[in-house]
Design a protein around this motif. Structure first.
Motif, PDB file in Angstrom:
ATOM      1  N   GLN A  92     -16.445  33.398  37.266  1.00 46.61           N
ATOM      2  CA  GLN A  92     -16.663  34.839  37.450  1.00 46.61           C
ATOM      3  C   GLN A  92     -17.144  35.527  36.166  1.00 46.61           C
ATOM      4  O   GLN A  92     -17.583  36.683  36.207  1.00 46.61           O
ATOM      5  CB  GLN A  92     -15.362  35.504  37.918  1.00 46.61           C
ATOM      6  N   ASN A 108     -16.570  42.199  31.302  1.00 40.21           N
ATOM      7  CA  ASN A 108     -15.729  41.111  31.844  1.00 40.21           C
ATOM      8  C   ASN A 108     -14.255  41.314  31.525  1.00 40.21           C
ATOM      9  O   ASN A 108     -13.465  40.341  31.543  1.00 40.21           O
ATOM     10  CB  ASN A 108     -16.177  39.773  31.254  1.00 40.21           C
ATOM     11  N   LEU A 163     -11.407  31.452  37.816  1.00 47.12           N
ATOM     12  CA  LEU A 163     -11.725  32.607  36.987  1.00 47.12           C
ATOM     13  C   LEU A 163     -12.984  32.408  36.144  1.00 47.12           C
ATOM     14  O   LEU A 163     -13.789  33.333  35.966  1.00 47.12           O
ATOM     15  CB  LEU A 163     -10.545  32.933  36.061  1.00 47.12           C
ATOM     16  N   ASP A 171     -11.540  42.677  32.942  1.00 45.78           N
ATOM     17  CA  ASP A 171     -10.470  42.336  33.900  1.00 45.78           C
ATOM     18  C   ASP A 171     -10.274  40.838  33.995  1.00 45.78           C
ATOM     19  O   ASP A 171      -9.140  40.326  34.014  1.00 45.78           O
ATOM     20  CB  ASP A 171     -10.812  42.921  35.275  1.00 45.78           C
ATOM     21  N   ILE A 172     -11.395  40.110  34.055  1.00 46.59           N
ATOM     22  CA  ILE A 172     -11.299  38.651  34.188  1.00 46.59           C
ATOM     23  C   ILE A 172     -10.729  38.050  32.903  1.00 46.59           C
ATOM     24  O   ILE A 172      -9.901  37.130  32.944  1.00 46.59           O
ATOM     25  CB  ILE A 172     -12.683  38.055  34.490  1.00 46.59           C
ATOM     26  N   GLN A 216      -6.998  38.336  32.723  1.00 48.69           N
ATOM     27  CA  GLN A 216      -6.346  37.311  33.545  1.00 48.69           C
ATOM     28  C   GLN A 216      -6.415  35.943  32.874  1.00 48.69           C
ATOM     29  O   GLN A 216      -5.443  35.173  32.902  1.00 48.69           O
ATOM     30  CB  GLN A 216      -7.024  37.248  34.926  1.00 48.69           C
TER      31      GLN A 216
END
Length: 1115
Positions: free
Chosen positions: A878, A855, A875, A857-858, A861
């Motif tokens: 996800q 996880n 977000l 990348d999420i 962010q």
């Protein structure tokens, strides 16, 4: 033959040399016979199939073997001749020694006959004894030679020994040939044997005669107690009956002609035949007396009456010999015990009563211990013996001898010189020599007396010893007194050597086993290993090759006896320990009953082990109730009341504890009898055997006490195990002075081994058992929600579930149990437990890192946009595995919380045992600041953690994470994963509100799903990770606090009641995080999560908790 010739023939010297030489040759013949009769040690070529026909040919043609014309038959022998001859060199030399010995013996016997020597055991003792010994030794050598089955093959392979082959052929029927050879010596031999008549009859008396004569008794006549035990035949007093029997049997067997012509010879011979069925040739090789004599006499004419005498004597021996010797053993057992007791009390009597001590050869199994006691007594007080006899020689013997010499009517020059040297030697003795510990050596004096006996026993000697018996009496007395100065050890060997057991090992082992079966005889079992020290006396310089075998026999049996004794003793000790433990539980039960009946509401005695007392308390409180008068339910065990072990109608009733204490007393006396002794070159310490066995048994007993069952996962509570171990230890320590073992060392080593994963035997210890049990049973169930950590009770507790629980978690995890666990496992065991806990923690961290990477990348962010609700709303859905992250982190928290409880128990135990160490450790820890070098900080924290002191950064966790193998990732990437892990946790916290078990319990001060353990996991894992990456811990925890606060505040705007059902309870986690962390403060929390929200959350949780406890109708 003239007197000058008698001097020149040196009869005394030759007898001395030939007897020693003959003993060596005899042992070599025995060794060859033994070697060739055992397939394991037999010369290898004798077992080869290819040699079989050649060996048969040699055996058939012996001794006339035509080597040149027998190539067809001797081909295999010729091919390996060099190797065979090399292998058999020692055998050939031994057979040549026999031949040479035979030649020298016949030469000497003929010389003695020519000198017409007079033999009388009472006068010329050494001369007569050496003469008879030589005859018996020579006969034994020839008989043993004839018993070597492969003798023809061994000699026939090398035909160069033609004369040797002829000798072997002559002695195929040894007794027939020997009787022919000894015919001319009948007069000398029979004369020597007849001198034994009176002595043999006197020494061969039964127990009743011994008892009437008060044999060996020093107190039968108190006025004569300190009188010297003298005799006119002093040397004969310690002459073995077995030796005399051998002389008589073999002597009359070889010179049997006198049996028909001399009634005294016949009477002595018959008396000897009635005593024993066998006589010893050497070691276990014996002569079957009646059979051999009957076979020989049956082949001779005019011996029918002697054959009848043999049969009659054999029947008499079979019928009466057993009882005769049994009665003598019974008498000796009492008499020798009395003798040992008196001498032990009054060692000064060892001087005047030395003859009494050496007068019997007690080679009887039942008397082994007493014999060893008296031997030890003589060695211990050898100075007393020397002081007595040096004065006896210098102040009495020399004066008597001088008078006798002066009154001699004839005294030739040679004899005069010898006797003058006697007087000179004895006159120079003084008491100071003993006090100065000078070494005495009278071997020259004794050899001179031997020479004088030889000179004065020749027919034509001017001075005849038999005409001057007073000279013989006083000289024999002097010889004995001199031996008490320089040859005490040799005399002990001569009179009480038991090395014969080295060749009757099965009998020896059987006697030992039988002694072990009788409790009253256990104290005497130490005699068996002590007798193994006698085996060294079997060795002879002419047969060095058997020394290693004798040494192995001695050491092996000494070890096996002591091992068995130590095993029996340690088993007995541990059985009593088990009984003591049961009694200690009963005492605890009495105390608990007393306290319960006085004030039931105030009883709190967890250390008294009241696990079996509920029924007893119930009966005691309701004694007058009608319900209690009913019959007990079927299958309900009736427990003994405390003190029942002491109830008995009369003292004849023996309890199990009585038997155990008796056995232990006897075994302790045996093991503590001697501090050390030597067997060959080895020094043996019996106490070390006991210490070793006791240590091993205590190790096994402690593990058994734990009661671990791998199938049912049952184990004893640490406090119960500790109480049992303490009962064991206190009893073992109370026995320290009785057992002779170092009880403190035994206990210390055993307990130290229990702090390791495996003991010295490779077996599991309680450290391993409890580590596995807490991990596999308690913590596994805590991870699954069956068990909950209750901070209020400072223990794990079991939640009520359908079906029976295997155990109650609080009984294994409260403060007292953690202290007991720390007491048992110690710092080493706690370190092992900690390492295993950390292994499980790191395995969870590995999985957490994988989830973060999935996880990443999420999460990157989210980290940048956590304060933007709209973006976060897109977000968060996800994220994959958020529940899994929380679950794994909770598991880590449970493990770390358990470790903290264990560490707290260790700290209390360590403070109690070593307060002088705990103070400096805590002081050192206080000097650590954030500016201190991280390596120094971790070193100090590691020291503190080993003592149970809690630290801001867990060094064990740091080390465990550092040991994880990264998958080719850089430190920067690892650091990034650690940061994102905190973000992942922070944004996942709201998910906990949906779980019905996430309700905060005021009573437990925690949650039923253990999420309160999350706080410890977050703080400690964060501290360890950022310490490892050399980053600021506080900064990252503040970031976690901010992100988590935002996430929980956003939960307040959620309209779905299912998602917010436990919002207030989850909010309280923020306070718990701050309380857990030394890096965060409430002011930091206030800046991102208002305290009013926490206050409202506490009020709502409290209100809901109390409402749930009210009955339904109250609502």
């Amino acid at each position: 033959m003239s007197l000058t010739s008698a001097y020149q023939h040196k009869l005394a010297e030759k007898l001395t040399i030939l007897n020693d030489r003959g003993q060596g040759v005899l042992i070599r013949m025995y060794n060859i016979k033994k070697t060739c009769s055992d397939p394991k040690s037999k010369p290898p070529f004798l077992l080869e199939k290819s040699m079989e026909s050649s060996l048969k040919y040699i055996n058939k043609k012996f001794p006339n073997i035509d080597v040149r014309n027998s190539t067809q038959h001797l081909g295999p022998v010729h091919r390996e001749k060099a190797e065979i001859i090399r292998f058999l060199t020692n055998y050939y030399q031994s057979f040549v020694d026999v031949m040479e010995f035979r030649d020298h013996v016949y030469e000497l016997l003929n010389t003695i006959d020519a000198c017409q020597c007079h033999f009388d055991i009472n006068l010329n003792f050494d001369f007569t004894r050496s003469y008879l010994d030589l005859i018996v030794t020579y006969t034994s050598v020839i008989l043993l030679l004839s018993r070597i089955e492969d003798r023809r093959i061994l000699i026939g392979i090398d035909p160069s020994f033609a004369r040797l082959g002829q000798m072997v052929l002559e002695y195929d029927h040894p007794l027939k040939k020997l009787t022919e050879e000894f015919g001319p010596h009948t007069k000398a031999v029979s004369g020597a044997l007849l001198s034994l008549h009176f002595l043999f009859v006197r020494r061969n008396q039964g127990a009743e005669q011994w008892r009437s004569a008060q044999l060996l008794s020093l107190i039968s006549s108190p006025p004569a107690m300190i009188n010297p035990a003298n005799s006119d035949t002093m040397a004969c007093e310690y002459l073995s009956v077995e030796v005399m029997e051998r002389w008589i049997i073999i002597g009359f067997l070889l010179c049997h002609g006198c049996l028909n012509s001399n009634s005294q010879c016949q009477q002595l011979w018959k008396l000897c035949l009635q005593g024993s069925l066998y006589i010893t040739l050497i070691r276990e090789d014996v002569l079957q007396v009646h059979k051999v004599t009957e076979d020989l006499f049956s082949s001779l004419k005019g011996y029918s009456k002697r054959v009848a005498d043999i049969k009659e004597s054999k029947e008499h021996a079979i019928a009466n010999s057993g009882q005769f010797h049994c009665q003598r053993r019974q008498f000796l057992r009492i008499a020798v015990k009395e003798l040992e007791t008196v001498l032990n009390d009054e060692p000064g009597l060892l001087g005047p009563k030395a003859r009494n001590i050496l007068g019997e050869g007690w080679s009887i199994a039942e008397l082994l211990f007493l014999l060893e006691e008296i031997r030890a007594l003589v060695r211990r007080h050898i100075k007393v013996i020397q002081q007595y006899h040096v004065q006896y020689l210098a102040r009495f013997d020399v004066l008597v001898l001088s008078d006798i010499i002066q009154n001699l009517s004839v005294c030739p020059e040679e004899e005069s010189v010898i006797m003058s040297s006697f007087v000179s030697t004895l006159s120079s003795l003084s008491l100071k020599q003993v006090e100065n510990e000078d070494k005495f050596d009278f071997s020259g004096l004794r050899l001179d007396w031997f020479r004088l006996q030889a000179y004065t026993s020749v027919l034509k000697a001017p001075l005849h010893l038999h005409e001057n018996p007073d000279l013989a009496k006083v000289m024999n007395l002097i010889i004995f007194h001199s031996q008490m100065l320089d040859s005490v050890e040799k005399m002990l060997v001569e009179t009480s050597d038991l090395s014969i057991f080295c060749f009757h090992l099965r009998t020896f082992e059987k006697m030992f086993a039988m002694t072990l079966e009788e409790p009253s005889m256990l104290r005497y079992t130490i005699a068996f290993p002590l007798i193994c020290a006698h085996f060294v006396h079997c060795t002879h310089e002419m047969c060095p090759e058997e020394y290693p075998h004798l040494k192995n026999h001695g050491l092996h049996h000494c070890n096996s006896f002591l091992e068995e004794l130590a095993k029996q003793t340690s088993n007995c000790v541990l059985e009593i320990c088990a009984e003591q433990r049961n009694l200690s539980e009963q005492v605890a039960l009495i105390l608990l009953l007393a306290m319960t009946l006085v004030s039931p509401s105030t009883v709190s005695v967890p250390k008294l082990l009241p696990k079996h007392c509920a029924t007893t308390i119930s009966k005691a409180k309701n004694k007058k109730s009608m319900k209690q008068r009913q019959a007990p339910r079927k299958g309900e065990p009736e427990r003994d009341k405390p003190g029942a072990e002491s109830h008995r109608k009369n003292r004849s009733l023996v309890t199990n504890m009585d038997k155990l204490h008796l056995n232990l007393t006897e075994l302790a006396l045996a093991m503590n009898h001697v501090y050390s002794f030597s067997v060959f070159e080895h020094t043996i310490f019996p106490s070390e055997y006991l210490s070793s066995h006791l240590e091993a048994r205590l190790n096994r007993a402690i593990v058994t006490l734990a009661g671990y069952n791998a199938t049912t996962q049952e184990i004893l509570r640490p406090s119960e195990l500790l109480a049992g171990v303490k009962a064991y230890i206190s009893f073992i320590q109370s026995l320290a002075q009785f057992l002779g073992a170092d009880a403190s060392r035994v206990v210390r080593n055993a307990l130290l081994q229990q702090t390791q994963p495996l003991d010295s035997c490779g077996e599991q210890t309680v450290t391993t058992l409890y580590t596995n049990w807490y991990l596999e049973s308690l913590l596994r169930q805590a991870s699954s929600g069956v068990i909950v950590l209750s901070p209020a009770m400072q223990a794990f507790i079991s939640l009520p579930r359908d079906g029976e629980q295997n155990f109650s978690a609080e009984e294994f995890s409260d403060i007292s149990e953690m202290r007991a666990l720390a007491e048992i496992l110690g710092p080493y065991g706690m370190k092992f437990l900690s390492e295993n806990l950390m292994w499980h923690v790191t395995s969870q961290i590995v999985e957490l890192k994988k989830l973060v990477v999935e996880n990443m990348d999420i999460l990157v962010q989210i980290r940048s946009n956590f304060s933007k609700p709209d973006l976060m709303a897109s977000l968060l859905p996800q994220l994959m595995g958020a529940e899994n992250v929380l679950k794994r982190m909770t598991i880590i928290g449970v493990i770390l919380s358990f470790r903290a409880m264990v560490q707290e128990g260790l700290q209390e135990v360590f403070s109690s045992h070593c307060p002088f160490l705990m103070g400096p450790i805590e002081c050192l820890k206080e000097f650590v600041t954030p500016d201190t070098d991280i390596k120094v900080t971790l070193s100090i924290f590691e020291l503190a953690s080993a003592a149970g002191v809690s630290c801001d950064i867990d060094p064990a966790l740091v080390a465990a994470i550092a040991n994880l193998k990264a998958d080719n990732s850089s430190p920067e990437e690892e650091y990034k994963v650690a940061c994102l892990l905190l973000i992942f946790l922070a944004v996942s916290l709201p998910l906990l509100a949906t779980d019905p078990s996430s309700f905060y319990s005021i009573e437990k001060d925690g949650y039923n799903n253990n999420i309160h353990c999350l706080t410890k996991a977050i703080i400690q894992v964060s501290a360890a990770l950022f310490t490892l990456y050399n980053k600021n811990i506080e900064t990252h925890l503040k970031e976690f606090l901010v992100v988590a606060s935002v996430s929980l505040l956003q939960l307040g705007q959620e309209t779905d009641k299912l998602k917010t059902r436990n919002r207030e309870s989850i909010s309280l986690l923020m306070r718990l995080v701050v309380e857990e962390s030394p890096f965060l403060t409430l002011d930091m929390l206030e800046s991102c999560f208002p305290y009013v929200l926490l206050r409202n959350a506490y009020r709502e949780v409290s209100r809901a908790f109390y409402l749930n406890r009210l009955p339904a109708n109250t609502h």
